[in-house]
Design a protein around this motif. Structure first.
Motif, PDB file in Angstrom:
ATOM      1  N   ASN A   1       5.532  -8.616 -14.010  1.00 51.36           N
ATOM      2  CA  ASN A   1       4.919  -9.621 -13.132  1.00 51.36           C
ATOM      3  C   ASN A   1       4.353  -9.041 -11.839  1.00 51.36           C
ATOM      4  OD1 ASN A   1       4.186 -12.355 -12.724  1.00 51.36           O
ATOM      5  ND2 ASN A   1       5.911 -12.662 -11.344  1.00 51.36           N
ATOM      6  N   LEU A   2       3.562  -7.981 -11.952  1.00 55.02           N
ATOM      7  CA  LEU A   2       2.892  -7.425 -10.782  1.00 55.02           C
ATOM      8  C   LEU A   2       1.632  -6.696 -11.216  1.00 55.02           C
ATOM      9  CD1 LEU A   2       3.675  -4.184 -10.964  1.00 55.02           C
ATOM     10  CD2 LEU A   2       5.780  -4.940  -9.874  1.00 55.02           C
ATOM     11  N   THR A   3       0.810  -6.353 -10.219  1.00 59.60           N
ATOM     12  CA  THR A   3      -0.436  -5.622 -10.434  1.00 59.60           C
ATOM     13  C   THR A   3      -0.321  -4.224  -9.848  1.00 59.60           C
ATOM     14  OG1 THR A   3      -1.842  -7.584 -10.492  1.00 59.60           O
ATOM     15  CG2 THR A   3      -2.891  -5.536  -9.816  1.00 59.60           C
ATOM     16  N   ILE A   4      -0.849  -3.243 -10.580  1.00 61.57           N
ATOM     17  CA  ILE A   4      -0.951  -1.860 -10.123  1.00 61.57           C
ATOM     18  C   ILE A   4      -2.426  -1.510 -10.143  1.00 61.57           C
ATOM     19  CG2 ILE A   4      -0.342   0.537 -10.626  1.00 61.57           C
ATOM     20  CD1 ILE A   4       2.103  -0.617 -12.188  1.00 61.57           C
ATOM     21  N   ARG A   5      -2.962  -1.034  -9.013  1.00 61.81           N
ATOM     22  CA  ARG A   5      -4.395  -0.793  -9.021  1.00 61.81           C
ATOM     23  C   ARG A   5      -4.823   0.289  -8.042  1.00 61.81           C
ATOM     24  NH1 ARG A   5      -8.103  -5.554  -7.670  1.00 61.81           N
ATOM     25  NH2 ARG A   5      -9.537  -3.779  -7.739  1.00 61.81           N
ATOM     26  N   ASP A   6      -5.975   0.923  -8.376  1.00 64.16           N
ATOM     27  CA  ASP A   6      -6.708   1.811  -7.461  1.00 64.16           C
ATOM     28  C   ASP A   6      -5.948   3.096  -7.149  1.00 64.16           C
ATOM     29  OD1 ASP A   6      -8.845  -0.059  -7.217  1.00 64.16           O
ATOM     30  OD2 ASP A   6      -7.642  -1.209  -5.816  1.00 64.16           O
ATOM     31  N   PHE A   7      -5.381   3.714  -8.190  1.00 68.13           N
ATOM     32  CA  PHE A   7      -4.730   5.005  -8.000  1.00 68.13           C
ATOM     33  C   PHE A   7      -5.617   6.113  -8.540  1.00 68.13           C
ATOM     34  CE2 PHE A   7      -1.270   2.103  -7.443  1.00 68.13           C
ATOM     35  CZ  PHE A   7      -0.552   2.697  -6.400  1.00 68.13           C
ATOM     36  N   PHE A   8      -5.558   7.272  -7.896  1.00 71.39           N
ATOM     37  CA  PHE A   8      -6.466   8.372  -8.194  1.00 71.39           C
ATOM     38  C   PHE A   8      -6.210   8.958  -9.588  1.00 71.39           C
ATOM     39  CE2 PHE A   8      -7.806  12.900  -7.854  1.00 71.39           C
ATOM     40  CZ  PHE A   8      -9.141  12.695  -7.537  1.00 71.39           C
TER      41      PHE A   8
ATOM     42  N   ARG B   1       0.855  -1.188   0.000  1.00 65.65           N
ATOM     43  CA  ARG B   1       0.000   0.000   0.000  1.00 65.65           C
ATOM     44  C   ARG B   1       0.895   1.243   0.000  1.00 65.65           C
ATOM     45  NH1 ARG B   1      -5.352  -0.229   0.774  1.00 65.65           N
ATOM     46  NH2 ARG B   1      -6.241  -2.321   1.049  1.00 65.65           N
ATOM     47  N   LEU B   2       0.999   1.867  -1.160  1.00 68.50           N
ATOM     48  CA  LEU B   2       1.961   2.946  -1.316  1.00 68.50           C
ATOM     49  C   LEU B   2       1.528   4.184  -0.549  1.00 68.50           C
ATOM     50  CD1 LEU B   2       2.976   2.762  -5.087  1.00 68.50           C
ATOM     51  CD2 LEU B   2       3.946   1.560  -3.122  1.00 68.50           C
ATOM     52  N   GLN B   3       2.478   4.756   0.164  1.00 69.91           N
ATOM     53  CA  GLN B   3       2.282   6.027   0.854  1.00 69.91           C
ATOM     54  C   GLN B   3       2.776   7.188   0.002  1.00 69.91           C
ATOM     55  OE1 GLN B   3       0.650   5.799   3.927  1.00 69.91           O
ATOM     56  NE2 GLN B   3       0.567   3.686   3.174  1.00 69.91           N
ATOM     57  N   ALA B   4       3.509   6.872  -1.048  1.00 67.72           N
ATOM     58  CA  ALA B   4       4.013   7.876  -1.988  1.00 67.72           C
ATOM     59  C   ALA B   4       4.197   7.194  -3.342  1.00 67.72           C
ATOM     60  CB  ALA B   4       5.334   8.466  -1.504  1.00 67.72           C
ATOM     61  N   THR B   5       4.054   7.965  -4.409  1.00 70.97           N
ATOM     62  CA  THR B   5       4.324   7.442  -5.742  1.00 70.97           C
ATOM     63  C   THR B   5       5.764   6.956  -5.831  1.00 70.97           C
ATOM     64  OG1 THR B   5       2.681   8.872  -6.783  1.00 70.97           O
ATOM     65  CG2 THR B   5       4.484   8.099  -8.174  1.00 70.97           C
ATOM     66  N   LEU B   6       5.982   5.819  -6.469  1.00 72.81           N
ATOM     67  CA  LEU B   6       7.338   5.329  -6.701  1.00 72.81           C
ATOM     68  C   LEU B   6       7.963   6.154  -7.826  1.00 72.81           C
ATOM     69  CD1 LEU B   6       6.753   1.464  -6.547  1.00 72.81           C
ATOM     70  CD2 LEU B   6       7.557   2.970  -4.710  1.00 72.81           C
ATOM     71  N   GLN B   7       8.927   6.993  -7.483  1.00 75.11           N
ATOM     72  CA  GLN B   7       9.568   7.874  -8.454  1.00 75.11           C
ATOM     73  C   GLN B   7      10.914   7.280  -8.859  1.00 75.11           C
ATOM     74  OE1 GLN B   7       9.519  12.064  -7.619  1.00 75.11           O
ATOM     75  NE2 GLN B   7       7.666  11.917  -6.374  1.00 75.11           N
ATOM     76  N   VAL B   8      10.971   6.800 -10.087  1.00 73.69           N
ATOM     77  CA  VAL B   8      12.175   6.157 -10.602  1.00 73.69           C
ATOM     78  C   VAL B   8      12.975   7.202 -11.370  1.00 73.69           C
ATOM     79  CG1 VAL B   8      13.086   4.314 -12.042  1.00 73.69           C
ATOM     80  CG2 VAL B   8      10.974   3.953 -10.736  1.00 73.69           C
ATOM     81  N   ARG B   9      14.156   7.547 -10.862  1.00 70.93           N
ATOM     82  CA  ARG B   9      14.956   8.626 -11.445  1.00 70.93           C
ATOM     83  C   ARG B   9      16.308   8.150 -11.960  1.00 70.93           C
ATOM     84  NH1 ARG B   9      12.728  13.627 -10.457  1.00 70.93           N
ATOM     85  NH2 ARG B   9      11.029  13.694  -8.927  1.00 70.93           N
ATOM     86  N   LYS B  10      16.595   6.865 -11.868  1.00 69.25           N
ATOM     87  CA  LYS B  10      17.838   6.311 -12.398  1.00 69.25           C
ATOM     88  C   LYS B  10      17.520   5.422 -13.593  1.00 69.25           C
ATOM     89  CE  LYS B  10      20.534   8.143  -9.294  1.00 69.25           C
ATOM     90  NZ  LYS B  10      21.133   7.342  -8.222  1.00 69.25           N
ATOM     91  N   ASN B  11      18.465   5.323 -14.506  1.00 72.45           N
ATOM     92  CA  ASN B  11      18.235   4.569 -15.733  1.00 72.45           C
ATOM     93  C   ASN B  11      18.293   3.064 -15.490  1.00 72.45           C
ATOM     94  OD1 ASN B  11      18.094   6.988 -17.139  1.00 72.45           O
ATOM     95  ND2 ASN B  11      20.235   6.916 -17.792  1.00 72.45           N
ATOM     96  N   ASN B  12      17.530   2.344 -16.307  1.00 74.07           N
ATOM     97  CA  ASN B  12      17.601   0.875 -16.381  1.00 74.07           C
ATOM     98  C   ASN B  12      17.280   0.195 -15.049  1.00 74.07           C
ATOM     99  OD1 ASN B  12      18.448   1.008 -19.146  1.00 74.07           O
ATOM    100  ND2 ASN B  12      20.482   1.566 -18.412  1.00 74.07           N
ATOM    101  N   ILE B  13      16.241   0.685 -14.398  1.00 77.20           N
ATOM    102  CA  ILE B  13      15.749   0.065 -13.159  1.00 77.20           C
ATOM    103  C   ILE B  13      14.678  -0.959 -13.521  1.00 77.20           C
ATOM    104  CG2 ILE B  13      14.556   0.471 -10.974  1.00 77.20           C
ATOM    105  CD1 ILE B  13      17.418   1.542 -11.049  1.00 77.20           C
ATOM    106  N   THR B  14      14.721  -2.111 -12.853  1.00 73.09           N
ATOM    107  CA  THR B  14      13.697  -3.144 -13.025  1.00 73.09           C
ATOM    108  C   THR B  14      12.928  -3.324 -11.727  1.00 73.09           C
ATOM    109  OG1 THR B  14      14.964  -4.355 -14.689  1.00 73.09           O
ATOM    110  CG2 THR B  14      13.284  -5.591 -13.485  1.00 73.09           C
TER     111      THR B  14
ATOM    112  N   TYR C   1      -5.716  10.806  -1.604  1.00 71.60           N
ATOM    113  CA  TYR C   1      -5.005   9.667  -2.180  1.00 71.60           C
ATOM    114  C   TYR C   1      -3.713   9.329  -1.451  1.00 71.60           C
ATOM    115  CZ  TYR C   1      -3.410  13.854  -4.704  1.00 71.60           C
ATOM    116  OH  TYR C   1      -3.000  15.110  -5.035  1.00 71.60           O
ATOM    117  N   ASN C   2      -3.554   9.848  -0.247  1.00 78.75           N
ATOM    118  CA  ASN C   2      -2.536   9.338   0.666  1.00 78.75           C
ATOM    119  C   ASN C   2      -1.118   9.510   0.133  1.00 78.75           C
ATOM    120  OD1 ASN C   2      -1.979   8.239   3.171  1.00 78.75           O
ATOM    121  ND2 ASN C   2      -1.947   6.125   2.422  1.00 78.75           N
ATOM    122  N   GLY C   3      -0.866  10.609  -0.600  1.00 75.67           N
ATOM    123  CA  GLY C   3       0.484  10.881  -1.078  1.00 75.67           C
ATOM    124  C   GLY C   3       0.876  10.152  -2.336  1.00 75.67           C
TER     125      GLY C   3
END
Length: 361
Positions: free
Chosen positions: A126-133, A72-85, A108-110
């Motif tokens: 191989n994952l699910t992303i759901r229920d974001f504003f 349950r994310l408290q903040a958006t996952l911000q990917v700022r480096k290249n080639n992250i998996t 939306y809790n950040g």
């Protein structure tokens, strides 16, 4: 011409196959084999705080493995480096869930988005992303060559995947979306987040070149008649996008399924191919008023040189046309498509047709 009885058998077989995937309003994960994991230094996380820190401090080329569970994310996952998996380590995409606070929850809790990036080479598997504003995944300028494989995105307030441009014709290039599922369990949201109600797409790419979108399932992108946007395309490639390959996807109960180009301007999209996709509608999905205002399930508008090849479009009486070419579509073609509504043109659109089959509704 396909015999009507044979066509009906084929159609309901297809619906049976689709329903076996969906189940109780929740569309399941793709059954396709998991892709290979990119190489790179690995870290394993099993709690949301560890996941957020791993993304924040990851070095370029890192692989973050998510243990099965709900994050349950408290903040958006911000990917700022290249080639992250980011890769779920479960058996399929349902074992790892990036969970938002709810697509209709203005508190939306950040975490208005699931994942945001302006770095190149992001891979999500191989994952699910759901229920974001707002959006499920946001790609800002700089996020070249993203890869999304065996994921599922459900119930977001706007676009499930959104790729933003720098300018007309200058966007995120080289995206790959495959073996994934995009759906609304009870239809698109009816809260105006700016832009009006019904403003959603499955994959919305501004100005991107050379995207490949294949072997995916899209379902229930159908807004009610009172929505501000009645015809949002599920896959929308526009604003100078070009050379998209869109193949072997399934669309069930949507408004417009596919749009290469949307506005009357030179090369809103250009080139590319729409091939071997399957588009199905339930009989009676649209009101009579909605049908009167309809165009096509596949629209090629201001997209010269686009090939529409080998698709199956079964509108079941919901649309006036199966495929429509509009504005400048010089050099476009429609070949070997099987449809139950006419292929047509308007406002100067044109195409070369061959081998298309119009079957009974």
């Amino acid at each position: 011409m396909v015999n009507k009885a044979i066509w009906c058998w084929m159609f309901f077989l297809c619906l049976h196959l689709v329903s076996s995937v969906t189940g109780a309003g929740i569309v399941g994960c793709s059954s396709s084999p998991l892709p290979d994991q990119p190489s790179g230094p690995e870290s394993v996380v099993d709690r949301v705080n560890d996941l957020e820190r791993a993304v924040q401090f990851a070095s370029s080329g890192s692989v973050i493995l998510l243990a099965p569970g709900e994050y349950r994310l408290q903040a958006t996952l911000q990917v700022r480096k290249n080639n992250i998996t980011l890769r779920g380590s479960g058996n399929d995409c349902s074992d790892v869930i990036l969970q938002g606070a709810g697509m209709n929850n203005i508190d939306y809790n950040g975490a208005p988005y699931g994942i945001w990036t302006n770095a190149s080479g992001l891979t999500v598997q191989n994952l699910t992303i759901r229920d974001f504003f707002q959006h499920g995944i946001v790609l800002n300028p700089g996020a070249e060559s993203p890869t999304f494989q065996n994921i599922r995105i459900l119930d977001t307030g706007k676009q499930l995947i959104k790729a933003n441009p720098s300018d007309f014709g200058d966007g995120v290039d080289g995206g790959l979306v495959e073996n994934s599922v995009f759906a609304y369990t009870e239809g698109p949201p009816m809260i105006d987040r700016g832009g009006g109600t019904g403003y959603t797409n499955g994959v919305d790419v501004h100005a991107g070149a050379n995207w490949v979108i294949r072997n995916n399932h899209f379902e229930n992108f159908h807004a009610p008649d009172h929505a501000d946007h009645l015809w949002a395309p599920v896959v929308l490639m526009w604003n100078g996008a070009r050379d998209t390959i869109l193949e072997n996807n399934t669309f069930v109960n949507v408004d417009r399924a596919i749009a290469f180009g949307l506005l009357d301007r030179p090369k809103d999209h250009s080139g590319g191919v729409i091939r071997n996709n399957r588009i199905y509608y339930d009989e009676g999905l649209y009101s009579s008023q909605r049908r009167r205002g309809s165009d096509g399930a596949i629209i090629v508008w201001s997209s010269p040189g686009t090939i529409v090849d080998g698709n199956e479009v079964f509108t079941r009486g919901n649309l006036n046309r199966s495929i429509e070419f509009r504005f400048d579509t010089s050099g476009a073609s429609a070949i070997n498509n099987t449809v139950d509504a006419p292929i047509g043109t308007r406002d100067g659109g044109s195409y070369k047709g061959s081998g298309n089959r119009l079957v009974p509704e």
